[in-house]
Design a protein around this motif. Structure first.
Motif, PDB file in Angstrom:
ATOM      1  N   THR A 223       0.835  -1.203   0.000  1.00 18.37           N
ATOM      2  CA  THR A 223       0.000   0.000   0.000  1.00 18.37           C
ATOM      3  C   THR A 223       0.865   1.246   0.000  1.00 18.37           C
ATOM      4  OG1 THR A 223      -1.766  -1.186   1.157  1.00 18.37           O
ATOM      5  CG2 THR A 223      -1.850   1.221   1.222  1.00 18.37           C
ATOM      6  N   PHE A 224       1.920   1.249   0.792  1.00 14.23           N
ATOM      7  CA  PHE A 224       2.846   2.381   0.812  1.00 14.23           C
ATOM      8  C   PHE A 224       3.467   2.588  -0.570  1.00 14.23           C
ATOM      9  CE2 PHE A 224       7.124   4.129   1.352  1.00 14.23           C
ATOM     10  CZ  PHE A 224       6.802   5.362   1.905  1.00 14.23           C
ATOM     11  N   ALA A 225       3.881   1.497  -1.209  1.00 14.70           N
ATOM     12  CA  ALA A 225       4.475   1.595  -2.546  1.00 14.70           C
ATOM     13  C   ALA A 225       3.476   2.176  -3.539  1.00 14.70           C
ATOM     14  CB  ALA A 225       4.960   0.226  -3.009  1.00 14.70           C
ATOM     15  N   LEU A 226       2.210   1.757  -3.433  1.00 11.99           N
ATOM     16  CA  LEU A 226       1.187   2.306  -4.324  1.00 11.99           C
ATOM     17  C   LEU A 226       0.951   3.785  -4.068  1.00 11.99           C
ATOM     18  CD1 LEU A 226      -1.454  -0.562  -4.521  1.00 11.99           C
ATOM     19  CD2 LEU A 226      -0.167   0.442  -6.408  1.00 11.99           C
ATOM     20  N   VAL A 227       0.946   4.191  -2.802  1.00 14.79           N
ATOM     21  CA  VAL A 227       0.765   5.606  -2.475  1.00 14.79           C
ATOM     22  C   VAL A 227       1.898   6.434  -3.083  1.00 14.79           C
ATOM     23  CG1 VAL A 227       0.787   7.274  -0.573  1.00 14.79           C
ATOM     24  CG2 VAL A 227      -0.653   5.242  -0.421  1.00 14.79           C
ATOM     25  N   VAL A 228       3.126   5.969  -2.963  1.00 12.08           N
ATOM     26  CA  VAL A 228       4.267   6.674  -3.554  1.00 12.08           C
ATOM     27  C   VAL A 228       4.109   6.739  -5.070  1.00 12.08           C
ATOM     28  CG1 VAL A 228       6.773   6.559  -3.964  1.00 12.08           C
ATOM     29  CG2 VAL A 228       5.844   6.147  -1.671  1.00 12.08           C
ATOM     30  N   TYR A 229       3.721   5.628  -5.661  1.00 16.51           N
ATOM     31  CA  TYR A 229       3.512   5.586  -7.115  1.00 16.51           C
ATOM     32  C   TYR A 229       2.421   6.566  -7.535  1.00 16.51           C
ATOM     33  CZ  TYR A 229       2.230   3.861 -11.710  1.00 16.51           C
ATOM     34  OH  TYR A 229       1.936   3.769 -13.039  1.00 16.51           O
ATOM     35  N   PHE A 230       1.301   6.580  -6.815  1.00 15.13           N
ATOM     36  CA  PHE A 230       0.208   7.500  -7.133  1.00 15.13           C
ATOM     37  C   PHE A 230       0.656   8.950  -6.970  1.00 15.13           C
ATOM     38  CE2 PHE A 230      -2.946   4.014  -5.707  1.00 15.13           C
ATOM     39  CZ  PHE A 230      -2.836   3.393  -6.948  1.00 15.13           C
ATOM     40  N   TRP A 231       1.469   9.229  -5.952  1.00 12.55           N
ATOM     41  CA  TRP A 231       1.984  10.574  -5.726  1.00 12.55           C
ATOM     42  C   TRP A 231       2.848  11.014  -6.914  1.00 12.55           C
ATOM     43  CZ3 TRP A 231       1.224  14.663  -2.813  1.00 12.55           C
ATOM     44  CH2 TRP A 231       2.201  15.661  -2.789  1.00 12.55           C
ATOM     45  N   LEU A 232       3.757  10.139  -7.333  1.00  8.97           N
ATOM     46  CA  LEU A 232       4.632  10.466  -8.466  1.00  8.97           C
ATOM     47  C   LEU A 232       3.830  10.634  -9.756  1.00  8.97           C
ATOM     48  CD1 LEU A 232       7.622   8.074  -7.688  1.00  8.97           C
ATOM     49  CD2 LEU A 232       7.559  10.572  -7.414  1.00  8.97           C
ATOM     50  N   LEU A 233       2.847   9.782  -9.934  1.00  4.83           N
ATOM     51  CA  LEU A 233       1.985   9.876 -11.112  1.00  4.83           C
ATOM     52  C   LEU A 233       1.213  11.193 -11.099  1.00  4.83           C
ATOM     53  CD1 LEU A 233       1.380   8.067 -13.544  1.00  4.83           C
ATOM     54  CD2 LEU A 233      -0.539   7.126 -12.275  1.00  4.83           C
ATOM     55  N   GLY A 234       0.720  11.578  -9.924  1.00  7.83           N
ATOM     56  CA  GLY A 234       0.013  12.849  -9.788  1.00  7.83           C
ATOM     57  C   GLY A 234       0.910  14.030 -10.121  1.00  7.83           C
ATOM     58  N   GLN A 235       2.156  13.975  -9.682  1.00 10.67           N
ATOM     59  CA  GLN A 235       3.108  15.049 -10.008  1.00 10.67           C
ATOM     60  C   GLN A 235       3.294  15.174 -11.518  1.00 10.67           C
ATOM     61  OE1 GLN A 235       6.592  13.923  -7.728  1.00 10.67           O
ATOM     62  NE2 GLN A 235       6.253  15.626  -6.316  1.00 10.67           N
TER      63      GLN A 235
END
Length: 146
Positions: free
Chosen positions: A11-23
Motif C-alpha cells: 500500500t505504501f508503494a502504491l501511495v508513492v507511485y500514485f503521488w509520483l503519477l500525480g506530479q
C-alpha cells in the motif's frame, strides 16, 4: 502478521507511485498545450481510480479478516486437512471440487447462513475460482452484517 506487513508495504508503494503519477499529471497540465492538458487530465484520473480500488480492496480484506476471527473464536474455520494434496502441498483439483460440491449443497439448504457462505468462498478458492470465491465472501460479509 506477515500478511499485514506485506499489505502495508504494498500500500505504501502504491501511495508513492500514485503521488509520483500525480506530479507528472500536474506537470503535463502546466505545459499549457492542448495535448499536454489532455494527457495531464488522463494521468491525474489514474491515481484517483487507483486509490478508490485500493480502499475497496483494503475494506474487503478487513471485513473478510473480521469474519475469519469470528469463526476462529467459535472454532469453526473451514478445514482442508482431509483433502488430498500433491507432493508440492497444493490440494488436488478433484479433491477441491468434491469439497466444493459438499459445501455448495449445504449453502443451498441454508442460504442465509454467512458461515456457510464463508466456507463456500474458501471452497471456491481451493478449486481455483477466485472470482466466485470473492463473490461468496462478499455475500458472507453482507449476511454477517445483518
Amino acid at each position: 502478521m506477515k500478511t499485514r506487513i506485506t499489505v502495508a508495504v504494498l500500500t505504501f508503494a502504491l501511495v508513492v507511485y500514485f503521488w509520483l503519477l500525480g506530479q507528472r499529471g500536474f506537470y503535463l497540465l502546466e505545459t499549457g498545450t492542448v495535448v499536454g492538458i489532455s494527457l495531464g487530465i488522463g494521468v491525474l484520473i489514474l491515481p484517483v481510480i487507483g486509490v478508490v480500488l485500493v480502499v475497496f480492496e483494503l475494506r474487503f480484506g478487513a471485513a473478510t479478516a473480521r469474519l475469519a476471527r469470528r469463526l476462529a473464536q467459535d472454532d469453526e474455520l473451514p478445514d482442508d486437512e482431509g483433502l488430498t494434496r500433491r507432493p508440492s502441498g497444493r490440494i488436488e483439483r478433484a479433491s477441491a471440487d468434491a469439497y466444493f460440491e459438499t459445501v455448495r449443497t449445504r449453502v443451498e439448504a441454508d442460504e442465509g447462513n454467512w458461515r456457510l457462505w464463508y466456507e463456500l468462498g474458501y471452497a471456491y478458492n481451493l478449486a481455483g475460482d477466485r472470482k466466485r470465491a470473492r463473490a461468496a465472501m462478499r455475500t458472507a460479509i453482507e449476511l454477517a452484517g445483518r
